[in-house]
Design a protein around this motif. Structure first.
Motif, PDB file in Angstrom:
ATOM      1  N   GLN A   1     -55.986 -95.263 -96.458  1.00 34.55           N
ATOM      2  CA  GLN A   1     -56.643 -94.169 -97.178  1.00 34.55           C
ATOM      3  C   GLN A   1     -57.771 -93.556 -96.335  1.00 34.55           C
ATOM      4  OE1 GLN A   1     -57.697 -96.550-100.651  1.00 34.55           O
ATOM      5  NE2 GLN A   1     -56.316 -95.303-101.923  1.00 34.55           N
ATOM      6  N   LEU A   2     -58.574 -94.408 -95.738  1.00 32.71           N
ATOM      7  CA  LEU A   2     -59.685 -93.909 -94.923  1.00 32.71           C
ATOM      8  C   LEU A   2     -59.183 -93.135 -93.717  1.00 32.71           C
ATOM      9  CD1 LEU A   2     -62.082 -96.998 -95.050  1.00 32.71           C
ATOM     10  CD2 LEU A   2     -62.173 -94.897 -96.420  1.00 32.71           C
ATOM     11  N   ALA A   3     -58.062 -93.575 -93.138  1.00 35.66           N
ATOM     12  CA  ALA A   3     -57.487 -92.850 -92.010  1.00 35.66           C
ATOM     13  C   ALA A   3     -57.055 -91.445 -92.429  1.00 35.66           C
ATOM     14  CB  ALA A   3     -56.302 -93.615 -91.436  1.00 35.66           C
ATOM     15  N   ARG A   4     -56.485 -91.325 -93.624  1.00 37.65           N
ATOM     16  CA  ARG A   4     -56.071 -90.004 -94.111  1.00 37.65           C
ATOM     17  C   ARG A   4     -57.291 -89.122 -94.353  1.00 37.65           C
ATOM     18  NH1 ARG A   4     -52.355 -91.302 -99.167  1.00 37.65           N
ATOM     19  NH2 ARG A   4     -52.227 -89.017 -99.266  1.00 37.65           N
ATOM     20  N   LEU A   5     -58.345 -89.673 -94.930  1.00 37.41           N
ATOM     21  CA  LEU A   5     -59.554 -88.899 -95.167  1.00 37.41           C
ATOM     22  C   LEU A   5     -60.216 -88.492 -93.852  1.00 37.41           C
ATOM     23  CD1 LEU A   5     -60.802 -91.012 -98.165  1.00 37.41           C
ATOM     24  CD2 LEU A   5     -60.374 -88.544 -98.261  1.00 37.41           C
ATOM     25  N   ASP A   6     -60.260 -89.407 -92.893  1.00 38.64           N
ATOM     26  CA  ASP A   6     -60.826 -89.066 -91.584  1.00 38.64           C
ATOM     27  C   ASP A   6     -60.013 -87.961 -90.912  1.00 38.64           C
ATOM     28  OD1 ASP A   6     -62.808 -90.948 -91.902  1.00 38.64           O
ATOM     29  OD2 ASP A   6     -61.813 -92.490 -90.699  1.00 38.64           O
ATOM     30  N   ARG A   7     -58.701 -87.988 -91.082  1.00 41.88           N
ATOM     31  CA  ARG A   7     -57.836 -86.947 -90.519  1.00 41.88           C
ATOM     32  C   ARG A   7     -58.172 -85.588 -91.123  1.00 41.88           C
ATOM     33  NH1 ARG A   7     -54.686 -84.222 -86.907  1.00 41.88           N
ATOM     34  NH2 ARG A   7     -52.941 -83.172 -87.922  1.00 41.88           N
TER      35      ARG A   7
ATOM     36  N   ALA B   1     -61.051 -84.652 -92.299  1.00 38.69           N
ATOM     37  CA  ALA B   1     -62.346 -84.235 -91.758  1.00 38.69           C
ATOM     38  C   ALA B   1     -62.222 -83.713 -90.330  1.00 38.69           C
ATOM     39  CB  ALA B   1     -63.323 -85.413 -91.800  1.00 38.69           C
ATOM     40  N   ALA B   2     -61.297 -84.279 -89.562  1.00 39.33           N
ATOM     41  CA  ALA B   2     -61.193 -83.942 -88.145  1.00 39.33           C
ATOM     42  C   ALA B   2     -60.273 -82.763 -87.856  1.00 39.33           C
ATOM     43  CB  ALA B   2     -60.703 -85.169 -87.363  1.00 39.33           C
ATOM     44  N   SER B   3     -59.386 -82.429 -88.770  1.00 41.78           N
ATOM     45  CA  SER B   3     -58.326 -81.462 -88.482  1.00 41.78           C
ATOM     46  C   SER B   3     -58.371 -80.267 -89.433  1.00 41.78           C
ATOM     47  CB  SER B   3     -56.958 -82.146 -88.586  1.00 41.78           C
ATOM     48  OG  SER B   3     -55.910 -81.203 -88.595  1.00 41.78           O
ATOM     49  N   ARG B   4     -58.516 -79.087 -88.874  1.00 40.56           N
ATOM     50  CA  ARG B   4     -58.450 -77.876 -89.700  1.00 40.56           C
ATOM     51  C   ARG B   4     -57.063 -77.740 -90.325  1.00 40.56           C
ATOM     52  NH1 ARG B   4     -57.447 -72.470 -90.300  1.00 40.56           N
ATOM     53  NH2 ARG B   4     -59.205 -71.212 -91.078  1.00 40.56           N
TER      54      ARG B   4
END
Length: 397
Positions: A370-376, A378-381
């Motif tokens: 889940q955190l990886a998806r949220l970080d993605r 945040a990082a990717s337009r």
């Protein structure tokens, strides 16, 4: 009120879908009758979702039922995601070509549509339960209903079920002629209304090790908040102080943001599930809204999918009675199911990204996904744009 014995389109259910369909049909010059089992006062009090997509707002404007929405509705240009004490705003207009959403309570949509339909002369009968629908396989279906203590019949060209999952129209379709796909989630939402100005300008969706939380609003002076809780939770077990403390913990973020507290005026528990019934047409009977599909509320799709159903049906019936073509009616189920399954996938994806799964055999692994998806996001337009496109819904056609 004396109801006609015959109409072109019989609409069962006076929720937002049935009322909007009646408004669209009247605008197109197509006769209809709306039957609603509950009294008007009950219908106007039902609390439901309050986020409207652009296409829903455009439909309300198009049929002349958006004057108060335009005056009092709150246009929102984004949402905020929170996790690990971080915050990421999703800016809708910059990511979707200018589209946005509106916060306007479903109770107010229903009030506006009732007033509009009655003024327009739509036969709208409250306290009038539909008892059965017969002749679904024929070109003359009949709705039997009880009105003013007498059982009566309404002969129709077509019947549209906007009366929910347990309504009589859905059950009029033989079980052998429909398939229902269903997903039940292992958690519920505890929803509260609070007499306190919102602590945010836009909705906040929070992931937390303690469970999901959502900060929404009903007006500039009323907040709507939700907590993930176990299935079977009794709202009485949650004191006001416990609710506010838990919301504080789940919304925690770096900085000086603070959650405003106030008196809670309503508490309820909402189970989370998704379902789709296929096809959405059987002979002369059509299903719309909850009669055909239910989505978890995470992505604010339920009301908007129902509106999309009746917008499509309104267009199809207008064509049918203008030039006799049945092409749009014949395509209704396939057309809507493509959109509905996309919305189901979005709601499922957002739900599973933000909620804690009590049945996960390896919760540490699941949380890190889940955190990886949220970080993605945040990082990717591109990832933010995909979320925004799904959230605001399709452009008006």
């Amino acid at each position: 009120m004396r109801l006609p014995s015959r109409t072109r389109v019989g609409v069962v259910g006076a929720g937002p879908a049935g009322l909007l369909l009646a408004a669209l049909l009247r605008r197109a010059g197509v006769d209809c009758v709306v039957l609603e089992s509950r009294e008007r006062s009950y219908v106007e009090r039902r609390q439901r979702a309050g986020v409207l997509e652009q296409s829903t707002v455009d439909a309300l404007r198009g049929c002349g039922a958006a004057e108060r929405l335009d005056r009092e509705g709150l246009a929102h240009d984004g949402i905020e995601l929170r996790w690990n004490r971080r915050a990421q705003r999703i800016d809708f207009p910059s990511l979707t070509g200018g589209r946005r959403v509106w916060v306007y309570a479903q109770t107010e949509v229903v009030k506006d549509l009732i007033a509009h339909d009655l003024t327009a002369g739509v036969p709208l009968a409250f306290g009038t339960p539909a008892l059965a629908v017969t002749g679904a396989d024929t070109d003359r279906p009949v709705v039997t209903y009880r009105h003013e203590g007498r059982e009566q019949s309404l002969a129709c060209d077509y019947v549209v079920g906007c009366d929910g999952f347990h309504g009589v129209v859905r059950t009029a379709v033989p079980a052998s002629a429909r398939t229902t796909y269903e997903r039940r989630y292992p958690y519920s939402w505890l929803g509260v209304l609070a007499d306190v100005p919102p602590s945010c300008d836009e909705l906040i969706y929070a992931h937390s090790p303690r469970g999901f939380a959502l900060h929404s609003l009903r007006s500039p002076t009323v907040s709507r908040l939700y907590l993930q809780v176990a299935n079977g939770t009794d709202p009485a077990d949650w004191s006001d102080e416990r609710i506010w403390d838990e919301l504080d913990a789940r919304f925690a973020v770096e900085g000086d943001w603070r959650l405003r507290r106030g008196p809670l005026t309503q508490k309820s528990v909402l189970p989370m599930r998704g379902s789709v019934t296929e096809p959405m047409r059987h002979g002369s009977v059509f299903l719309a809204g909850d009669a055909a599909h239910i989505v978890p509320p995470t992505g604010a799709k339920g009301l908007n999918l129902a509106a999309g159903d009746v917008i499509e049906l309104g267009r199809a019936f207008a064509l049918r009675y203008a030039d006799g073509t049945d092409r749009a009616l014949a395509a209704y189920s396939d057309t809507r199911l493509r959109r509905i399954w996309r919305a189901q996938h979005f709601s499922y994806s957002l739900t599973t990204m933000l909620h804690t799964d009590p049945g996960d055999p390896d919760p540490g692994f699941g949380v890190r996904l889940q955190l990886a998806r949220l970080d993605r996001i945040a990082a990717s337009r591109a990832a933010r744009a995909e979320l925004a496109e799904n959230y605001v819904g399709p452009a008006t056609r």
